[in-house]
Motif scaffolding. Structure first.
Motif, PDB file in Angstrom:
ATOM      1  N   UNK A  34       0.816  -1.244   0.139  1.00 46.47           N
ATOM      2  CA  UNK A  34      -0.015   0.077  -0.292  1.00 46.47           C
ATOM      3  C   UNK A  34       0.963   1.225   0.015  1.00 46.47           C
ATOM      4  N   UNK A  35       2.200   1.196   0.857  1.00 44.83           N
ATOM      5  CA  UNK A  35       2.687   2.542   0.761  1.00 44.83           C
ATOM      6  C   UNK A  35       3.488   2.823  -0.675  1.00 44.83           C
ATOM      7  N   UNK A  36       3.843   1.553  -1.131  1.00 46.03           N
ATOM      8  CA  UNK A  36       4.544   1.638  -2.720  1.00 46.03           C
ATOM      9  C   UNK A  36       3.549   1.902  -3.655  1.00 46.03           C
ATOM     10  N   UNK A  37       2.231   1.763  -3.479  1.00 43.77           N
ATOM     11  CA  UNK A  37       1.224   1.661  -4.402  1.00 43.77           C
ATOM     12  C   UNK A  37       1.137   0.604  -5.178  1.00 43.77           C
ATOM     13  N   UNK A  38       1.455  -0.645  -4.702  1.00 43.85           N
ATOM     14  CA  UNK A  38       1.515  -1.994  -5.563  1.00 43.85           C
ATOM     15  C   UNK A  38       0.328  -2.639  -5.430  1.00 43.85           C
TER      16      UNK A  38
END
Length: 285
Positions: A255-259
């Motif tokens: 989620x933090x990496x937008x994956x």
């Protein structure tokens, strides 16, 4: 589309292009794969990783900063379960340079790896002999590098290294292979200008319950998750998240990496991230 198939770093590569690649393009791809393998393979006696594992010292590589920065994030997110010094743990279970596949007692990876290994953008240095394993994201990194080498080749492009792929141009429809039956898929996804990386406990497995996805804190293979898939703009981050999803903290890192991602338990249940575009055929948790 034309397809160029070849073997490298222990896996089958397929590079699809709108027009057949010329000899110069193929030579550039081969040279980049050789460079990366010579620097980071723990299966080669002449690699920089093997030398540092034996003697300590430095690895000069343009990939050092990007990969070890990502490993630092992976390690934090997984509470130490992902660790680039897991190589000796893999060796102990038989996944060693000679592929002995003969297991001994598990070895715990050193938790203080960021103290033992320091790095800059272009160099990694070990204060004492330290055998690195970049398997959690290295193949994804190499897929990105090969795609970069071919950035000036016009038209559509698919770089596929044993199922870890990066797509440029038209939409590509990809099946998510069932980890227990390669003739089946648990779902499909459409990729466009994106990367998809997968990890599964059946890909490199031997003996009774032995496979390559280890918890560095115990030196023992994971048991809960059977397979993971991650979708990102770059293959290295997709590959890293595919590894992190075997552990607590993986979804948060994604989620933090937008994956976006999908994962499947060993008893056949599947779950996915809220925004994942995959169409699943199996039970969702």
């Amino acid at each position: 589309m034309t397809i160029w198939r070849f073997d490298a770093i222990g896996t089958l590569w397929e590079i699809e292009t709108s027009h057949e690649l010329g000899a110069d393009d193929r030579e550039r791809v081969g040279a980049e794969i050789e460079r990366f393998d010579r620097e980071w393979s723990r299966f080669r006696e002449d690699s920089s990783v093997t030398r540092v594992g034996r003697d300590g010292g430095s690895i000069s590589s343009p990939d050092a900063g990007a990969m070890l920065d990502a490993y630092r994030d992976l390690s934090r997110a997984s509470s130490g379960a992902v660790n680039p010094l897991v190589a000796e743990s893999l060796d102990a279970l038989g996944y060693d340079a000679s592929y002995s596949l003969v297991a001994s007692s598990p070895i715990v990876a050193p938790a203080d790896w960021t103290d033992r290994v320091r790095w800059t953008a272009g160099e990694a240095t070990a204060s004492a002999p330290a055998l690195l394993d970049v398997g959690a994201l290295g193949k994804g990194r190499l897929v990105d590098l090969v795609a970069g080498v071919l950035a000036d080749v016009p038209g559509d492009l698919v770089v596929d290294a044993g199922g870890d792929m990066r797509v440029r141009g038209d939409v590509v429809r990809v099946g998510l292979e069932h980890p227990y039956d390669p003739t089946k898929a648990i779902g499909v996804i459409e990729l466009q200008d994106a990367a998809l990386c997968a990890s599964a406990i059946n890909r490199r497995a031997w003996g009774d319950g032995l496979h390559h996805v280890l918890d560095a804190r115990t030196g023992v293979p994971v048991r809960t998750w059977a397979a993971t898939w991650a979708i990102a703009p770059e293959a290295m981050r997709a590959d890293a998240v595919a590894t992190a999803l075997f552990f607590d903290g993986g979804p948060e890192l994604a989620a933090s990496w937008g994956v976006e991602w999908v994962r499947m338990t060993t008893d056949g249940r599947a779950e996915r991230s809220p925004g994942c575009p995959a169409q699943l055929f199996t039970t969702r948790r």
